[in-house]
Design a protein around this motif. Sequence first.
Motif, PDB file in Angstrom:
ATOM      1  N   VAL A  33       7.958  -2.084  -8.352  1.00  0.00           N
ATOM      2  CA  VAL A  33       6.742  -0.665  -8.515  1.00  0.00           C
ATOM      3  C   VAL A  33       5.705  -0.387  -9.266  1.00  0.00           C
ATOM      4  CG1 VAL A  33       8.200   1.583  -8.649  1.00  0.00           C
ATOM      5  CG2 VAL A  33       9.474  -0.250  -8.083  1.00  0.00           C
ATOM      6  N   ALA A  34       5.981  -1.024 -10.565  1.00  0.00           N
ATOM      7  CA  ALA A  34       4.729  -0.599 -11.364  1.00  0.00           C
ATOM      8  C   ALA A  34       3.353  -0.387 -10.751  1.00  0.00           C
ATOM      9  CB  ALA A  34       4.445  -0.346 -12.494  1.00  0.00           C
ATOM     10  N   ALA A  35       3.632  -2.249 -10.521  1.00  0.00           N
ATOM     11  CA  ALA A  35       2.139  -3.016  -9.627  1.00  0.00           C
ATOM     12  C   ALA A  35       1.640  -2.289  -8.574  1.00  0.00           C
ATOM     13  CB  ALA A  35       1.967  -4.116  -9.735  1.00  0.00           C
ATOM     14  N   VAL A  36       2.892  -1.805  -7.526  1.00  0.00           N
ATOM     15  CA  VAL A  36       2.212  -0.767  -6.096  1.00  0.00           C
ATOM     16  C   VAL A  36       1.474   0.496  -6.720  1.00  0.00           C
ATOM     17  CG1 VAL A  36       3.098   0.359  -4.637  1.00  0.00           C
ATOM     18  CG2 VAL A  36       3.641  -1.587  -5.174  1.00  0.00           C
ATOM     19  N   LEU A  37       2.232   1.160  -8.000  1.00  0.00           N
ATOM     20  CA  LEU A  37       1.977   2.241  -8.248  1.00  0.00           C
ATOM     21  C   LEU A  37       0.512   2.660  -8.962  1.00  0.00           C
ATOM     22  CD1 LEU A  37       5.150   4.387  -9.826  1.00  0.00           C
ATOM     23  CD2 LEU A  37       3.840   4.749  -7.282  1.00  0.00           C
ATOM     24  N   TYR A  38       0.253   0.933  -9.774  1.00  0.00           N
ATOM     25  CA  TYR A  38      -1.316   1.357 -10.505  1.00  0.00           C
ATOM     26  C   TYR A  38      -2.048   1.962  -9.089  1.00  0.00           C
ATOM     27  CZ  TYR A  38      -5.556  -1.181 -12.997  1.00  0.00           C
ATOM     28  OH  TYR A  38      -6.101  -1.256 -13.032  1.00  0.00           O
ATOM     29  N   GLY A  39      -1.812   0.165  -8.311  1.00  0.00           N
ATOM     30  CA  GLY A  39      -3.425   0.342  -7.077  1.00  0.00           C
ATOM     31  C   GLY A  39      -3.109   2.099  -6.491  1.00  0.00           C
ATOM     32  N   LEU A  40      -1.975   2.489  -6.516  1.00  0.00           N
ATOM     33  CA  LEU A  40      -2.212   4.156  -5.646  1.00  0.00           C
ATOM     34  C   LEU A  40      -2.832   5.344  -6.229  1.00  0.00           C
ATOM     35  CD1 LEU A  40       1.828   4.157  -3.718  1.00  0.00           C
ATOM     36  CD2 LEU A  40      -0.904   2.998  -3.024  1.00  0.00           C
ATOM     37  N   ILE A  41      -2.743   4.774  -8.032  1.00  0.00           N
ATOM     38  CA  ILE A  41      -3.183   5.609  -8.682  1.00  0.00           C
ATOM     39  C   ILE A  41      -4.541   5.693  -8.763  1.00  0.00           C
ATOM     40  CG2 ILE A  41      -3.205   6.712 -11.675  1.00  0.00           C
ATOM     41  CD1 ILE A  41      -0.521   6.010 -11.448  1.00  0.00           C
ATOM     42  N   MET A  42      -5.288   3.894  -9.022  1.00  0.00           N
ATOM     43  CA  MET A  42      -6.345   3.963  -8.915  1.00  0.00           C
ATOM     44  C   MET A  42      -7.158   4.338  -8.275  1.00  0.00           C
ATOM     45  SD  MET A  42      -7.263   3.326 -11.735  1.00  0.00           S
ATOM     46  CE  MET A  42      -8.833   2.659 -11.526  1.00  0.00           C
ATOM     47  N   ASN A  43      -6.359   4.105  -7.207  1.00  0.00           N
ATOM     48  CA  ASN A  43      -7.223   4.452  -5.534  1.00  0.00           C
ATOM     49  C   ASN A  43      -7.844   5.816  -5.989  1.00  0.00           C
ATOM     50  OD1 ASN A  43      -6.928   2.135  -3.917  1.00  0.00           O
ATOM     51  ND2 ASN A  43      -5.162   2.512  -3.291  1.00  0.00           N
ATOM     52  N   LEU A  44      -7.178   6.911  -6.467  1.00  0.00           N
ATOM     53  CA  LEU A  44      -7.606   8.087  -6.620  1.00  0.00           C
ATOM     54  C   LEU A  44      -8.536   8.224  -7.758  1.00  0.00           C
ATOM     55  CD1 LEU A  44      -4.091   9.892  -7.041  1.00  0.00           C
ATOM     56  CD2 LEU A  44      -5.677  10.204  -5.499  1.00  0.00           C
ATOM     57  N   GLN A  45      -8.764   7.227  -8.301  1.00  0.00           N
ATOM     58  CA  GLN A  45     -10.474   7.603  -9.057  1.00  0.00           C
ATOM     59  C   GLN A  45     -11.743   7.057  -8.250  1.00  0.00           C
ATOM     60  OE1 GLN A  45     -12.134   5.211  -9.812  1.00  0.00           O
ATOM     61  NE2 GLN A  45     -14.212   5.711 -10.810  1.00  0.00           N
ATOM     62  N   GLY A  46     -11.146   6.314  -7.349  1.00  0.00           N
ATOM     63  CA  GLY A  46     -12.751   5.908  -5.934  1.00  0.00           C
ATOM     64  C   GLY A  46     -12.632   6.980  -4.946  1.00  0.00           C
ATOM     65  N   TRP A  47     -11.880   7.126  -4.057  1.00  0.00           N
ATOM     66  CA  TRP A  47     -11.521   7.736  -3.343  1.00  0.00           C
ATOM     67  C   TRP A  47     -12.615   8.615  -2.544  1.00  0.00           C
ATOM     68  CZ3 TRP A  47      -7.891  11.900  -1.595  1.00  0.00           C
ATOM     69  CH2 TRP A  47      -8.547  12.182   0.064  1.00  0.00           C
ATOM     70  N   PRO A  48     -13.429   9.877  -3.674  1.00  0.00           N
ATOM     71  CA  PRO A  48     -13.616  10.524  -3.343  1.00  0.00           C
ATOM     72  C   PRO A  48     -14.581  10.864  -3.725  1.00  0.00           C
ATOM     73  CG  PRO A  48     -12.044  11.038  -4.888  1.00  0.00           C
ATOM     74  CD  PRO A  48     -11.724   9.974  -4.685  1.00  0.00           C
ATOM     75  N   TYR A  49     -15.244   9.482  -3.622  1.00  0.00           N
ATOM     76  CA  TYR A  49     -16.737   8.763  -3.921  1.00  0.00           C
ATOM     77  C   TYR A  49     -17.057   8.227  -2.775  1.00  0.00           C
ATOM     78  CZ  TYR A  49     -15.012  11.256  -8.253  1.00  0.00           C
ATOM     79  OH  TYR A  49     -14.205  12.587  -9.123  1.00  0.00           O
ATOM     80  N   ILE A  50     -16.308   7.588  -1.926  1.00  0.00           N
ATOM     81  CA  ILE A  50     -16.596   6.201  -1.251  1.00  0.00           C
ATOM     82  C   ILE A  50     -17.658   6.824  -0.084  1.00  0.00           C
ATOM     83  CG2 ILE A  50     -15.819   4.328   0.473  1.00  0.00           C
ATOM     84  CD1 ILE A  50     -13.620   3.597  -1.741  1.00  0.00           C
ATOM     85  N   ALA A  51     -18.479   6.872   0.608  1.00  0.00           N
ATOM     86  CA  ALA A  51     -19.268   7.569   1.394  1.00  0.00           C
ATOM     87  C   ALA A  51     -18.797   6.147   2.607  1.00  0.00           C
ATOM     88  CB  ALA A  51     -20.483   7.655   0.821  1.00  0.00           C
ATOM     89  N   GLY A  52     -19.004   7.014   3.880  1.00  0.00           N
ATOM     90  CA  GLY A  52     -19.156   6.298   5.001  1.00  0.00           C
ATOM     91  C   GLY A  52     -17.935   5.708   6.163  1.00  0.00           C
TER      92      GLY A  52
END
Length: 297
Positions: free
Chosen positions: A198-217
């Motif tokens: 669970v922690a391994a999956v949540l780590y990826g989901l949480i870290m996506n929030l750090q970069g997702w808003p700034y990815i263009a295109g």
Amino acid sequence: MSAHPPRTDGDGPLTGSGTGPARQVRAVRLGPRSVAALVLISAIGVMAFGWPLLADSASGLAHSKDAPWLFAALLPMLLAVVVATIADTGLDAKAIAMLGVLAAAGAAMRPLGAGTAGIEPMFFLMVLSGRVLGPGFGFVLGSVAMFASALLTGGVGPWMPFQMLTMGWVSMGAGLLPGPDRLRGRRELAVLAAYGAVAAVLYGLIMNLQGWPYIAGMASGVSFVPGDPLDQNLARYIAYCLATSLGWDLPRALVTVVLTFTLGGTVLKALRRATRRAAFDVPVSFSPEPPRGAASP
């Protein structure tokens, strides 16, 4: 009258008297200042990760391009947590030595599979270490290990404080799992494997929030739209995770489960044996030197 040897559960003696479960040894005991620092950094971390979904459309933050640099201030705060823990609990040389060894091991394990289908054996070690050494040591270890691995792999950037915080949460959470004194054997491995997955999956989901808003295109169905309602942006975020990171998160979880069941028992025994020999929670005392010429008892 002969003395009976202490009863064991496979990980060493349960108690000095041979009855009852062993008490969990904690290399870092959280005091009031340490708990306050952890609560503060965790609250700011939640804000740092969640602001894209929660920022109001009328606020300047919703359209800010400088947010990742503003929240990069998490790094000195993480270091402040370490300092507060040392000052509040008297982290001794033995605990610092174990922290250095485990952090170096975790940092060395991360490049073994990073970037290859999400295979990251580092999670396995962080979870087991947090379980044995407690939540305070676990948070410090996760943060320091991720910092060391970033230096080792050249992964230094505005994302690094977020990685340090999230890995600190992962290892700290393992130290908060139930039954640290009583649960042993296959049942404990099953609990740790489930938590690690669970922690391994949540780590990826949480870290996506750090970069997702700034990815263009990106396609409009998965891209962040500043100021949009929460439900719409959340749906796009879920679609983004399914389309991009889930292929890394699930293998990371699978590797953590496999390593926990195959190597977890051995690693837990080694960590518990090392903590018993280090005797972190035994106060140091000095006996006065007997006068010269006095007979030894």
